[in-house]
Design a protein around this motif. Structure first.
Motif, PDB file in Angstrom:
ATOM      1  N   HIS A   1     -12.856  34.484   6.328  1.00 11.71           N
ATOM      2  CA  HIS A   1     -11.485  34.648   6.808  1.00 11.71           C
ATOM      3  C   HIS A   1     -10.772  33.263   7.089  1.00 11.71           C
ATOM      4  N   ILE A   2     -11.474  32.178   7.192  1.00  8.89           N
ATOM      5  CA  ILE A   2     -10.873  30.848   7.842  1.00  8.89           C
ATOM      6  C   ILE A   2     -11.283  30.028   6.891  1.00  8.89           C
ATOM      7  N   TYR A   3     -10.042  29.430   6.175  1.00 10.18           N
ATOM      8  CA  TYR A   3     -10.244  28.317   5.195  1.00 10.18           C
ATOM      9  C   TYR A   3      -9.463  26.921   5.505  1.00 10.18           C
ATOM     10  N   PHE A   4     -10.540  26.004   5.720  1.00  9.53           N
ATOM     11  CA  PHE A   4      -9.997  24.526   6.127  1.00  9.53           C
ATOM     12  C   PHE A   4      -9.938  23.797   4.617  1.00  9.53           C
ATOM     13  N   CYS A   5      -9.096  22.947   4.674  1.00  6.64           N
ATOM     14  CA  CYS A   5      -8.826  22.293   3.610  1.00  6.64           C
ATOM     15  C   CYS A   5      -8.069  20.917   3.815  1.00  6.64           C
ATOM     16  N   PRO A   6      -8.244  19.735   3.419  1.00  7.97           N
ATOM     17  CA  PRO A   6      -7.595  18.644   3.732  1.00  7.97           C
ATOM     18  C   PRO A   6      -5.955  18.284   3.203  1.00  7.97           C
ATOM     19  N   PHE A   7      -5.854  19.133   2.311  1.00  5.28           N
ATOM     20  CA  PHE A   7      -4.464  19.096   1.864  1.00  5.28           C
ATOM     21  C   PHE A   7      -3.980  20.532   1.210  1.00  5.28           C
ATOM     22  N   VAL A   8      -2.503  20.878   1.410  1.00  2.00           N
ATOM     23  CA  VAL A   8      -2.251  22.051   0.693  1.00  2.00           C
ATOM     24  C   VAL A   8      -0.919  21.783   0.189  1.00  2.00           C
ATOM     25  N   PRO A   9      -0.459  22.260  -0.969  1.00  2.72           N
ATOM     26  CA  PRO A   9       1.107  22.136  -1.171  1.00  2.72           C
ATOM     27  C   PRO A   9       1.866  23.151  -0.461  1.00  2.72           C
TER      28      PRO A   9
ATOM     29  N   LEU B   1      15.899  18.735   0.309  1.00  6.66           N
ATOM     30  CA  LEU B   1      14.488  18.925  -0.407  1.00  6.66           C
ATOM     31  C   LEU B   1      14.417  19.050  -1.844  1.00  6.66           C
ATOM     32  N   SER B   2      13.289  18.836  -2.431  1.00 12.18           N
ATOM     33  CA  SER B   2      13.112  18.787  -3.941  1.00 12.18           C
ATOM     34  C   SER B   2      13.498  20.141  -4.568  1.00 12.18           C
ATOM     35  N   ASP B   3      14.103  19.981  -5.803  1.00 12.09           N
ATOM     36  CA  ASP B   3      14.494  21.319  -6.523  1.00 12.09           C
ATOM     37  C   ASP B   3      13.038  21.799  -6.912  1.00 12.09           C
ATOM     38  N   THR B   4      11.967  21.143  -7.152  1.00  9.50           N
ATOM     39  CA  THR B   4      10.679  21.703  -7.697  1.00  9.50           C
ATOM     40  C   THR B   4       9.666  21.253  -6.541  1.00  9.50           C
ATOM     41  N   TYR B   5       8.443  22.125  -6.730  1.00  8.40           N
ATOM     42  CA  TYR B   5       7.308  21.546  -5.930  1.00  8.40           C
ATOM     43  C   TYR B   5       6.064  22.148  -6.396  1.00  8.40           C
ATOM     44  N   PRO B   6       4.831  21.499  -6.236  1.00  9.69           N
ATOM     45  CA  PRO B   6       3.481  21.969  -6.989  1.00  9.69           C
ATOM     46  C   PRO B   6       3.155  23.328  -6.366  1.00  9.69           C
ATOM     47  N   GLY B   7       2.728  23.877  -7.455  1.00  4.41           N
ATOM     48  CA  GLY B   7       2.038  25.444  -6.977  1.00  4.41           C
ATOM     49  C   GLY B   7       0.801  25.363  -6.151  1.00  4.41           C
ATOM     50  N   LEU B   8       0.114  26.420  -5.709  1.00  2.97           N
ATOM     51  CA  LEU B   8      -1.134  26.488  -5.225  1.00  2.97           C
ATOM     52  C   LEU B   8      -2.253  26.162  -6.079  1.00  2.97           C
ATOM     53  N   THR B   9      -3.207  25.585  -5.520  1.00  2.28           N
ATOM     54  CA  THR B   9      -4.432  25.306  -6.059  1.00  2.28           C
ATOM     55  C   THR B   9      -5.423  26.642  -6.541  1.00  2.28           C
TER      56      THR B   9
ATOM     57  N   GLY C   1       0.905  -1.268   0.001  1.00  2.00           N
ATOM     58  CA  GLY C   1       0.062   0.031   0.117  1.00  2.00           C
ATOM     59  C   GLY C   1       0.842   1.150   0.006  1.00  2.00           C
ATOM     60  N   GLN C   2       2.196   1.224   0.199  1.00  2.21           N
ATOM     61  CA  GLN C   2       2.948   2.309   0.270  1.00  2.21           C
ATOM     62  C   GLN C   2       3.688   2.382  -0.885  1.00  2.21           C
ATOM     63  N   GLN C   3       3.517   1.777  -2.100  1.00  2.00           N
ATOM     64  CA  GLN C   3       3.975   1.928  -3.273  1.00  2.00           C
ATOM     65  C   GLN C   3       3.970   3.218  -3.692  1.00  2.00           C
ATOM     66  N   VAL C   4       2.765   4.005  -3.517  1.00  2.00           N
ATOM     67  CA  VAL C   4       2.407   5.313  -4.036  1.00  2.00           C
ATOM     68  C   VAL C   4       3.363   6.607  -3.755  1.00  2.00           C
ATOM     69  N   TRP C   5       4.279   5.948  -2.389  1.00  4.63           N
ATOM     70  CA  TRP C   5       5.400   7.016  -2.296  1.00  4.63           C
ATOM     71  C   TRP C   5       6.446   7.602  -3.455  1.00  4.63           C
ATOM     72  N   THR C   6       6.351   6.367  -4.392  1.00  5.95           N
ATOM     73  CA  THR C   6       7.272   6.566  -5.545  1.00  5.95           C
ATOM     74  C   THR C   6       6.449   7.163  -6.670  1.00  5.95           C
ATOM     75  N   GLN C   7       5.279   7.627  -6.737  1.00 10.26           N
ATOM     76  CA  GLN C   7       4.838   8.057  -7.863  1.00 10.26           C
ATOM     77  C   GLN C   7       5.525   9.295  -8.424  1.00 10.26           C
ATOM     78  N   ASP C   8       6.256  10.109  -7.766  1.00 21.03           N
ATOM     79  CA  ASP C   8       6.885  11.131  -8.248  1.00 21.03           C
ATOM     80  C   ASP C   8       8.288  10.711  -8.567  1.00 21.03           C
ATOM     81  N   TYR C   9       8.759   9.534  -8.673  1.00 21.50           N
ATOM     82  CA  TYR C   9      10.105   9.306  -8.857  1.00 21.50           C
ATOM     83  C   TYR C   9      10.094   8.021  -9.954  1.00 21.50           C
ATOM     84  N   PRO C  10       9.843   8.343 -11.191  1.00 21.24           N
ATOM     85  CA  PRO C  10       9.850   7.408 -12.203  1.00 21.24           C
ATOM     86  C   PRO C  10      11.150   6.671 -12.511  1.00 21.24           C
ATOM     87  N   PHE C  11      12.162   6.967 -12.072  1.00 21.38           N
ATOM     88  CA  PHE C  11      13.373   6.185 -12.350  1.00 21.38           C
ATOM     89  C   PHE C  11      13.383   4.975 -11.740  1.00 21.38           C
TER      90      PHE C  11
END
Length: 523
Positions: free
Chosen positions: A344-352, A252-260, A46-56
């Motif tokens: 003024h308050i924004y809840f969200c389950p995930f943020v970049p 840290l990675s050299d790149t990262y996702p932007g804001l939604t 179930g933890q294979q998803v950790w590699t989804q950003d590492y296609p090598f």
């Protein structure tokens, strides 16, 4: 110049702790892959998803089943009762350690079978610090390893000016400004922890004996392998290190996702935002969550304080909230608030997170001081308020405080008013010290972050040494291991020379006293 042959096989092993434990190792693996090496990954189901950003990654090995969601939640709730102090039990700490190590019985035989298969045997293993089976494999199958720690290793590499066991300290990190009582408290913690630790050791021996392993892993002050620390001096208290322990963070990675789009819209409307994130696994009580919400609301109502709040909370953490309760200082339920009742308050389950920390509208970060969040906050130069929950979060909170970039609040005793005051003090920064220290530490961290390439260099170096020693066959030890780790303690510390010197000194004193006395007796 001859270097390592390309297509050398490296195996990255991570089983517990979550994606944040895997990411630093995979970032180092990315560099090794760019150099032409083969990277494989081993983990639990179930933890294979950790590699989804590492296609090598060329192959994934499943070492056994993962814990159920229910068991994981109960374990992290247990960890959230972690508290260091003379009046607190160490049982939750050791129970947490048992949970993080309980996969050994499936990981060890799976990893053993993998390395004994000539077609799958790796040349080198890079393991997370929670995977003890990697150290077993090193001993039994003569495969060189590097272990990754998110901070300086706990209860290793002692220094006389660091009281108690490193990583398990109360109130102070070093003795420099500590009182006698604070230093004594830290040493007494070790004695108080002894019964719980002995019960843990008994559990570990029983677990190993069920698979016929009666040998314990070496428990020494220095490691016998390459140890890579995902941190840096400036955050960590400076200390002397042996050659095989190297601070190579923040990784840290050299790149990262932007804001939604939603976050882009929110950050465009407000200019002094408090960002709250207590991580995925740091579970705090409903009472503590409501105190955080109350404190943030008070700050929103304070002139020249924050004007917006972004709270990232999901899964198990959200379950701790009593959503039906009335939101503190507001005329709606917490459930309504989570559903955007207050603009003024924004809840969200995930943020970049990195994109948010880098955004100029985010002014203060309320964090649990997990390893990744600590490194990211420093790298992006944002001041923080910390509420550590367990393990390295407690010491990370003290490190950030001592570095001058954070205010530390106690998880169990802070009040909404104290949180509001901390937010206002961070924003007003009357002396400018918070801003200056954030810039100072950010600059250090950005320079230190280049050392992930050094980590890859050291892994290649350790492998070159291991392969050469195997060919030579002369029993030579790892080239980075200091000689004192292969010597009896009396010889390493020159006790025999001191004893000889003391004997000669006492003999000399005896001669000086005895000769005149004998002369007088003869007269």
């Amino acid at each position: 110049m001859e270097t390592l042959a390309p297509r050398t096989k490296f195996l990255v092993v991570v089983t517990a702790g979550g994606r944040t434990n895997a990411t630093p190792l995979l970032e180092i693996a990315r560099i090794l892959s760019d150099r032409g090496h083969v990277i494989e990954f081993a983990t639990l189901e179930g933890q294979q998803v950790w590699t989804q950003d590492y296609p090598f990654i060329s192959r994934i090995h499943i070492l056994g089943p993962n814990q159920t969601a229910e068991a994981e939640e109960q374990a992290y709730l247990q960890m959230s009762r972690w508290k260091l102090g003379l009046n607190h039990s160490f049982t939750p700490i050791m129970e947490a350690r048992k949970y993080l190590e309980c996969s050994w019985e499936t990981v060890y035989p799976s990893l053993s079978a993998l390395v004994q298969d000539p077609a799958r045997r790796p040349n080198f293993i890079i393991g997370d610090y929670l995977v003890d089976a990697v150290r077993d494999i090193k001993i039994e199958h003569d495969i060189p390893i590097a272990m990754h720690w998110p901070q300086m290793p706990t209860n290793m590499l002692p220094a006389t000016y660091i009281p108690g066991a490193y990583g398990l300290q109360m109130e102070v990190l070093t003795s420099e400004h500590a009182t006698l009582w604070q230093r004594l408290q830290n040493y007494l913690l070790g004695l108080r922890a002894l019964p719980a630790y002995l019960r843990y050791r008994s559990w570990a021996r029983e677990q190993r004996s069920r698979l016929g392993i009666y040998r314990s892993l070496p428990n020494r002050s220095k490691p016998d392998h390459l140890l890579l620390v995902n941190s840096f001096f400036g955050l960590e208290p400076a200390k002397d290190l042996p050659p095989n322990v190297i601070a190579v963070g923040p990784i840290l990675s050299d790149t990262y996702p932007g804001l939604t789009p939603d976050l882009q819209s929110f950050t465009a409307k407000y200019k002094r935002i408090l960002y709250i994130s207590l991580g995925t696994h740091a579970l705090v009580s409903d009472a503590a969550l409501r105190r955080i919400l109350h404190g943030a609301t008070l700050a929103l109502q304070t002139e020249q304080s924050i004007d917006g709040v972004i709270w990232s909370i999901r899964g198990m953490a959200m379950k701790q909230f009593n959503l039906a309760a009335t939101a503190p200082a507001q005329e709606c339920s917490i459930s309504d608030l989570v559903s955007s009742a207050n603009p003024h308050i924004y809840f969200c389950p995930f943020v970049p997170q990195r994109a948010l920390l880098a955004h100029p509208s985010v002014s203060v970060f309320l964090t649990h001081a997990g390893a990744s969040s600590t490194n990211e906050a420093i790298f992006h130069g944002i001041r923080s308020i910390t509420i550590g929950v367990y393990f390295d979060q407690i010491s990370n909170a003290m490190k950030l405080r001592d570095a001058g970039v954070s205010t530390l609040l106690d998880r169990d005793t802070f009040t909404p008013e104290q949180l509001c005051q901390a937010i206002n003090e961070q924003l007003s920064d009357s002396t400018g010290a918070f801003a200056a220290n954030c810039i100072r530490l950010q600059r250090i961290a950005r320079i230190a972050s280049r050392r992930k390439y050094l980590a890859a260099d050291l892994i290649e170096e350790a492998l070159a040494d291991a392969e050469g020693r195997k060919v030579a066959g002369d029993g030579r030890a790892m080239h980075l291991e200091t000689a004192d780790m292969r010597m009896p303690v009396w010889k390493a510390r020159n006790w025999d020379l001191w004893a000889l010197g003391a004997s000669i000194f006492l003999l000399g004193i005896g001669v000086v006293v005895a000769v005149p006395l004998a002369s007088r007796m003869c007269l």
